[in-house]
Design a protein around this motif. Structure first.
Motif, PDB file in Angstrom:
ATOM      1  N   ALA A 107       1.178  -0.739  -0.075  1.00 18.64           N
ATOM      2  CA  ALA A 107       0.113   0.251   0.264  1.00 18.64           C
ATOM      3  C   ALA A 107       0.953   1.096  -0.275  1.00 18.64           C
ATOM      4  CB  ALA A 107      -0.563   0.113   1.488  1.00 18.64           C
ATOM      5  N   ILE A 108       2.115   1.695   0.623  1.00 18.25           N
ATOM      6  CA  ILE A 108       2.656   2.495   0.819  1.00 18.25           C
ATOM      7  C   ILE A 108       3.493   1.972  -0.453  1.00 18.25           C
ATOM      8  CG2 ILE A 108       4.341   3.285   1.831  1.00 18.25           C
ATOM      9  CD1 ILE A 108       3.834   2.089   4.736  1.00 18.25           C
ATOM     10  N   ALA A 109       4.078   1.482  -1.223  1.00 19.58           N
ATOM     11  CA  ALA A 109       5.019   1.419  -2.651  1.00 19.58           C
ATOM     12  C   ALA A 109       4.006   1.903  -3.551  1.00 19.58           C
ATOM     13  CB  ALA A 109       5.437  -0.159  -2.591  1.00 19.58           C
ATOM     14  N   VAL A 110       2.603   1.554  -3.238  1.00 25.89           N
ATOM     15  CA  VAL A 110       1.936   2.132  -4.632  1.00 25.89           C
ATOM     16  C   VAL A 110       1.446   3.314  -4.600  1.00 25.89           C
ATOM     17  CG1 VAL A 110      -0.536   1.770  -5.546  1.00 25.89           C
ATOM     18  CG2 VAL A 110       0.244  -0.368  -5.338  1.00 25.89           C
ATOM     19  N   LEU A 111       0.915   3.699  -3.075  1.00 26.25           N
ATOM     20  CA  LEU A 111       1.151   5.268  -3.293  1.00 26.25           C
ATOM     21  C   LEU A 111       2.119   5.799  -3.324  1.00 26.25           C
ATOM     22  CD1 LEU A 111      -1.171   7.131  -2.343  1.00 26.25           C
ATOM     23  CD2 LEU A 111      -0.353   7.159   0.650  1.00 26.25           C
ATOM     24  N   ALA A 112       3.297   5.772  -2.845  1.00 25.63           N
ATOM     25  CA  ALA A 112       4.686   6.735  -2.805  1.00 25.63           C
ATOM     26  C   ALA A 112       4.612   6.670  -4.460  1.00 25.63           C
ATOM     27  CB  ALA A 112       5.357   5.728  -2.252  1.00 25.63           C
ATOM     28  N   GLY A 113       4.717   5.426  -4.863  1.00 22.78           N
ATOM     29  CA  GLY A 113       4.941   4.668  -6.584  1.00 22.78           C
ATOM     30  C   GLY A 113       4.120   5.657  -7.573  1.00 22.78           C
TER      31      GLY A 113
END
Length: 318
Positions: A107-113
């Motif tokens: 979830a962090i990776a998708v949001l930041a990415g």
């Protein structure tokens, strides 16, 4: 659509069978004898043979494999050589920890990415793109274990913003559980955020320079609408592919992060089992991780047809 799903299902089944063979043979290629470990270094040959017979290791590889497959289909992975506990219970205890960590990190990776990729694509050639690309380069270059150790020393020990170790289930205590998983999820998600960002940027740049986008601008469509309706929407299929692959990698690659933050997940179970040549546990762990890869990729393939109907091609999905 149904024909396409059926086609992918039998492909996944064949892949799983082949993977189970590789797992079975690969585990037995490891140096060391689990019967000797279980019986003790000082045990005589008769005692070691008795233990080997009890574990079924005196049978041929074919018989052992067929027994392994038969038991695995019923959810019975045997008992741990190291602890004597049912392997299915051990996996049932540790797998939720790894899945929770992987989902949080993704979830962090998708949001930041996605945010970084959109910024880099919209502001090409300007400082926001340089900043976003600098972040992705740094995230890809820094080893996860080194970043994790620095995070524990600085953010946990010195600043005391996050706990250095420990685990609380978010299912029992949501806020406290998320708090304990935040720092390891951030460390684990950074590298994957960089991958998502690069793919999002590349896809959006290609879309935003396409002829139909120029036509939309000429007709007076606003910048925000173009970015959301054309750029981001057309990038979703690429992001979905990356997320599917990265989620499987997160589940398999959480070993180091779980070790650094002392999380009782599959990573700790895998390392402990490798050190003691615990065949049943190693087989079960690798098979579960392999199955997760196959299932996730199958779901991603099905999602393609939902996100972009043009994927329903090749005759199989019609």
């Amino acid at each position: 659509m149904l024909q396409y799903v059926f086609h992918r299902l039998w492909q996944s089944a064949v892949t799983l069978v082949l993977a189970s063979m590789v797992v079975f043979v690969g585990v037995r290629a490891l140096p060391g004898d689990p019967a000797t470990v279980m019986a003790g270094e000082q045990a005589d040959e008769a005692a070691i043979k008795a233990v080997r017979a009890e574990l079924g290791l005196d049978s041929s590889l074919l018989v052992q494999y067929l027994k392994f497959v038969k038991n695995a289909l019923t959810g019975d992975f045997g008992r741990s050589i190291r602890t004597g506990s049912p392997v299915s219970d051990m996996i049932g205890t540790t797998l939720p920890v790894t899945v929770q960590l992987a989902l949080y990190a993704m979830a962090i990776a998708v949001l930041a990415g996605v945010i970084g990729g959109v910024i880099a694509a919209v502001y090409r050639g300007r400082w926001p793109e340089w900043a976003a690309n600098g972040f992705s380069l740094a995230a890809l270059s820094v080893p996860t274990f080194w970043l994790g150790i620095l995070a524990v020393l600085y953010l946990s020990v010195q600043l005391r913003w996050f706990p250095a170790s420990g685990y609380v289930s978010p299912l029992d205590h949501p806020l406290k559980g998320i708090y304990f998983l935040t720092l390891p999820a951030l460390i684990l998600g950074l590298t994957h955020a960089a991958v998502v960002q690069r793919q999002t940027r590349s896809s959006m740049v290609e879309t935003l320079t396409a002829d139909f986008v120029r036509t939309a601008r000429a007709k007076g469509l606003g910048r925000g609408a173009i970015i959301l309706r054309f750029g981001l929407r057309n990038s979703l299929i690429v992001v979905t592919t990356i997320v599917g692959l990265q989620l499987g990698a997160l589940i398999a690659g959480a070993v180091v992060t779980e070790r650094i933050f002392s999380l009782p997940g599959m990573g700790k179970l895998t390392l402990d089992s490798l050190f003691t040549r615990d065949y049943p546990v190693i087989q079960a762990v690798v098979l579960v991780i392999t199955t997760s890869y196959i299932v996730i990729n199958l779901l991603v393939d099905v999602l393609y047809t939902v996100i972009d109907p043009r994927v329903r091609v090749s005759g199989r999905a019609k």
